[in-house]
Design a protein around this motif. Structure first.
Motif, PDB file in Angstrom:
ATOM      1  N   SER A 297       0.822  -1.231   0.000  1.00 13.98           N
ATOM      2  CA  SER A 297       0.000   0.000   0.000  1.00 13.98           C
ATOM      3  C   SER A 297       0.851   1.274   0.000  1.00 13.98           C
ATOM      4  N   THR A 298       2.091   1.191   0.508  1.00 19.19           N
ATOM      5  CA  THR A 298       2.872   2.445   0.573  1.00 19.19           C
ATOM      6  C   THR A 298       4.150   2.376  -0.253  1.00 19.19           C
ATOM      7  N   GLY A 299       4.539   1.148  -0.679  1.00 23.00           N
ATOM      8  CA  GLY A 299       5.784   1.037  -1.436  1.00 23.00           C
ATOM      9  C   GLY A 299       7.018   1.065  -0.549  1.00 23.00           C
ATOM     10  N   TYR A 300       6.828   1.116   0.788  1.00 22.84           N
ATOM     11  CA  TYR A 300       7.985   1.009   1.701  1.00 22.84           C
ATOM     12  C   TYR A 300       8.387  -0.456   1.745  1.00 22.84           C
ATOM     13  N   ARG A 301       9.608  -0.804   1.294  1.00 24.18           N
ATOM     14  CA  ARG A 301       9.972  -2.192   1.067  1.00 24.18           C
ATOM     15  C   ARG A 301      11.033  -2.732   2.016  1.00 24.18           C
ATOM     16  N   ASN A 302      11.508  -1.883   2.952  1.00 26.94           N
ATOM     17  CA  ASN A 302      12.610  -2.342   3.824  1.00 26.94           C
ATOM     18  C   ASN A 302      12.080  -3.072   5.048  1.00 26.94           C
ATOM     19  N   VAL A 303      11.168  -3.983   4.797  1.00 30.22           N
ATOM     20  CA  VAL A 303      10.490  -4.746   5.850  1.00 30.22           C
ATOM     21  C   VAL A 303      11.101  -6.148   5.893  1.00 30.22           C
ATOM     22  N   MET A 304      11.475  -6.563   7.098  1.00 30.92           N
ATOM     23  CA  MET A 304      12.155  -7.856   7.249  1.00 30.92           C
ATOM     24  C   MET A 304      11.454  -8.651   8.358  1.00 30.92           C
ATOM     25  N   TRP A 305      11.116  -9.900   8.050  1.00 32.21           N
ATOM     26  CA  TRP A 305      10.503 -10.757   9.063  1.00 32.21           C
ATOM     27  C   TRP A 305      11.556 -11.191  10.081  1.00 32.21           C
ATOM     28  N   GLY A 306      11.095 -11.441  11.335  1.00 32.14           N
ATOM     29  CA  GLY A 306      12.029 -11.932  12.370  1.00 32.14           C
ATOM     30  C   GLY A 306      11.331 -12.961  13.252  1.00 32.14           C
ATOM     31  N   ASP A 307      12.063 -13.988  13.699  1.00 30.16           N
ATOM     32  CA  ASP A 307      11.423 -15.040  14.518  1.00 30.16           C
ATOM     33  C   ASP A 307      11.546 -14.772  16.015  1.00 30.16           C
ATOM     34  N   ASP A 308      12.365 -13.777  16.379  1.00 31.30           N
ATOM     35  CA  ASP A 308      12.651 -13.442  17.779  1.00 31.30           C
ATOM     36  C   ASP A 308      12.954 -14.684  18.614  1.00 31.30           C
ATOM     37  N   TYR A 309      13.487 -15.692  17.972  1.00 31.93           N
ATOM     38  CA  TYR A 309      13.938 -16.922  18.653  1.00 31.93           C
ATOM     39  C   TYR A 309      15.005 -16.560  19.675  1.00 31.93           C
ATOM     40  N   PRO A 310      14.992 -17.089  20.901  1.00 28.89           N
ATOM     41  CA  PRO A 310      14.041 -18.021  21.482  1.00 28.89           C
ATOM     42  C   PRO A 310      13.004 -17.330  22.367  1.00 28.89           C
ATOM     43  N   HIS A 311      12.752 -16.029  22.111  1.00 27.64           N
ATOM     44  CA  HIS A 311      11.884 -15.278  23.033  1.00 27.64           C
ATOM     45  C   HIS A 311      10.409 -15.614  22.873  1.00 27.64           C
ATOM     46  N   LEU A 312       9.698 -15.336  23.938  1.00 25.74           N
ATOM     47  CA  LEU A 312       8.252 -15.562  24.029  1.00 25.74           C
ATOM     48  C   LEU A 312       7.499 -14.800  22.933  1.00 25.74           C
ATOM     49  N   GLU A 313       8.027 -13.641  22.539  1.00 22.47           N
ATOM     50  CA  GLU A 313       7.352 -12.770  21.557  1.00 22.47           C
ATOM     51  C   GLU A 313       7.574 -13.309  20.157  1.00 22.47           C
ATOM     52  N   GLY A 314       8.323 -14.416  20.056  1.00 17.12           N
ATOM     53  CA  GLY A 314       8.674 -14.920  18.742  1.00 17.12           C
ATOM     54  C   GLY A 314       7.712 -15.975  18.241  1.00 17.12           C
ATOM     55  N   THR A 315       8.135 -16.676  17.199  1.00 16.89           N
ATOM     56  CA  THR A 315       7.213 -17.596  16.504  1.00 16.89           C
ATOM     57  C   THR A 315       7.599 -19.068  16.678  1.00 16.89           C
ATOM     58  N   TYR A 316       8.580 -19.360  17.537  1.00 18.04           N
ATOM     59  CA  TYR A 316       9.006 -20.768  17.649  1.00 18.04           C
ATOM     60  C   TYR A 316       7.812 -21.650  17.978  1.00 18.04           C
ATOM     61  N   GLY A 317       7.649 -22.711  17.198  1.00 15.97           N
ATOM     62  CA  GLY A 317       6.540 -23.648  17.420  1.00 15.97           C
ATOM     63  C   GLY A 317       5.353 -23.332  16.520  1.00 15.97           C
ATOM     64  N   HIS A 318       5.305 -22.109  15.993  1.00 13.70           N
ATOM     65  CA  HIS A 318       4.194 -21.779  15.081  1.00 13.70           C
ATOM     66  C   HIS A 318       4.667 -20.909  13.913  1.00 13.70           C
ATOM     67  N   THR A 319       5.898 -21.103  13.490  1.00 10.90           N
ATOM     68  CA  THR A 319       6.457 -20.234  12.424  1.00 10.90           C
ATOM     69  C   THR A 319       5.727 -20.438  11.109  1.00 10.90           C
ATOM     70  N   GLN A 320       5.589 -21.683  10.687  1.00 14.01           N
ATOM     71  CA  GLN A 320       4.972 -21.909   9.377  1.00 14.01           C
ATOM     72  C   GLN A 320       3.513 -21.448   9.343  1.00 14.01           C
ATOM     73  N   SER A 321       2.765 -21.671  10.425  1.00 10.33           N
ATOM     74  CA  SER A 321       1.348 -21.226  10.408  1.00 10.33           C
ATOM     75  C   SER A 321       1.302 -19.692  10.408  1.00 10.33           C
TER      76      SER A 321
END
Ligand SMILES: CC(C)(COP(=O)(O)O)[C@@H](O)C(=O)NCCC(=O)NCCSC(=O)[C@]1(C)CCC[C@@]2(C)[C@@H]3[C@@H]4C[C@@H]5C[C@]3(C[C@]5(C)O4)[C@H](O)C[C@@H]21
Ligand SMILES: [Mn+2]
Length: 356
Positions: A297-321
């Motif tokens: 929507s804005t063309g801002y492209r410097n966006v990077m995904w992060g897993d925040d492994y091994p923190h609680l705020e991260g996606t470990y255990g549900h990354t693919q979903s």
């Protein structure tokens, strides 16, 4: 179902408890950051100062099998579909609180030597930023030059600074020059350099979570409006773990300030704030749908995904979903950009991410 392979721009290493006692003489090691399990809280000691930190159950909750073991971590990553990680410090975050010059210089050097020996030299998928002294800029510059020679690709800096040490001030200029010259990305991780619990009352868990996001915005306003990024066009900064949906919005607001308050603006910039942001400012997120939506929507492209492994705020255990929810129906080029392209634009991994 085929795995979506991603790189993570925001993960964490968990340092060995004896990192500094092994590396430094007792007169310094005894003052290095160390944590002890108290009754209810993890108690942190930094240079003789006692800081009640996280709730024990909070700290215990974030422990995937590979938190402290690199080989097991790589198995966790294969399971989750994460190829590469930029893994920030954990205890190393607290080095930014040290204000005594020698202790800051030596604890930082020891952290970097540990990361080089035990992480960077032992695998091809997990890289760490280097730490630098925030007590003395000369020492920070010397460490930037040293770690660049060792192959580090980024430097961790706190989002919050001590009063009088804000990032727009000239004191930091030698560090910006050295980092740009060395090609190191400045990785500002949220929740560092200041208090993370500033409100105790109804909604505290969410209010404090938000309170650690705002300093990431402040880093951008200081680094852009203060002229650092305009003076150093090859310098790139990453705001890690603060989400990305808000980045274009603050670009618009800074443009408005630049135009509507132009008579007060100094230094003048060679580009609009929003242009500098689009060329030099990167941001990572874990679950936010808005961080993906704003790319289209804005063309801002410097966006990077992060897993925040091994923190609680991260996606470990549900990354693919999580990834399927985030990228279902999203154009391939945007999914490729956010899951791997942005990371690969900033960092070189010896072995590239497997194609799906
Ligand atoms: C916030 C309270 C005290 C409110 O309690 P009440 O309702 O009044 O009884 C309670 O809910 C709580 O203790 N929650 C645990 C989580 C927390 O400390 N929240 C703070 C804001 S969020 C945060 O500071 C992030 C940015 C995100 C969570 C992980 C975080 C704490 C990490 C964790 C802990 C430590 C600090 C650290 C890096 C580190 C090595 O990993 C960052 O500097 C910072 C970070
Ligand atoms: Mn993180």
């Amino acid at each position: 179902m085929t795995k979506i392979w991603v790189n993570s721009g925001d993960s964490h290493v968990m340092e060995p408890d004896d990192l500094w006692t092994e590396a430094l003489p007792p007169r310094l090691a005894d003052r290095a950051p160390r944590s002890e399990r108290g009754e209810k809280y993890e108690v942190l000691y930094i240079d003789g100062e006692r800081i009640d930190r996280q709730l024990n159950d909070f700290m215990d909750a974030m422990r995937p099998p590979g938190s402290r073991d690199l080989d097991v971590r790589l198995k966790d990553l294969d399971q989750e579909g994460v190829w590469g990680q930029l893994a920030f410090p954990s205890m190393g975050f607290w080095l930014v609180s040290i204000t005594e010059r020698e202790l800051a210089r030596e604890t930082v050097k020891a952290w970097n030597n540990w990361a080089h020996t035990d992480i960077l030299s032992k695998n091809k998928r997990v890289i760490t930023p280097a730490c630098v002294s925030t007590a003395n800029i000369e020492d920070a510059v010397a460490e930037v030059e040293r770690v660049a020679e060792l192959g580090f690709q980024s430097v961790f800096l706190p989002c919050s600074t001590r009063p009088g040490e804000e990032y727009a001030l000239d004191r930091w200029e030698p560090l910006w020059t050295a980092a740009e010259r060395a090609g190191l990305v400045l990785g500002f991780h949220i929740g560092t350099g200041g208090e993370n619990v500033v409100f105790r009352g109804p909604g505290g868990a969410i209010v404090n979570y938000m309170e650690t996001t705002y300093p990431g915005m402040r880093v951008i306003s200081h680094m852009v409006a203060g002229g650092a990024l305009d003076r150093h066009p090859d310098l790139k900064i990453l705001i890690a773990e603060g989400g990305a949906g808000w980045v274009p919005a603050i670009g618009d607001r800074m443009d408005e300030a630049y135009r509507q308050h132009g008579m007060f603006v100094r230094p003048k910039l060679s580009r609009l704030p929003s242009e500098i942001i689009r060329q030099q400012v990167y941001a990572s997120f874990q679950h936010d749908k808005s961080s993906v939506e704003i790319v289209e929507s804005t063309g801002y492209r410097n966006v990077m995904w992060g897993d925040d492994y091994p923190h609680l705020e991260g996606t470990y255990g549900h990354t693919q979903s999580t990834l399927r929810e985030l990228f279902d129906g999203v154009p391939d080029d945007i999914r490729e950009r956010v899951t791997r392209g942005t990371f690969n634009e900033l960092f070189r991994l010896p072995e590239q991410t497997p194609q799906e």
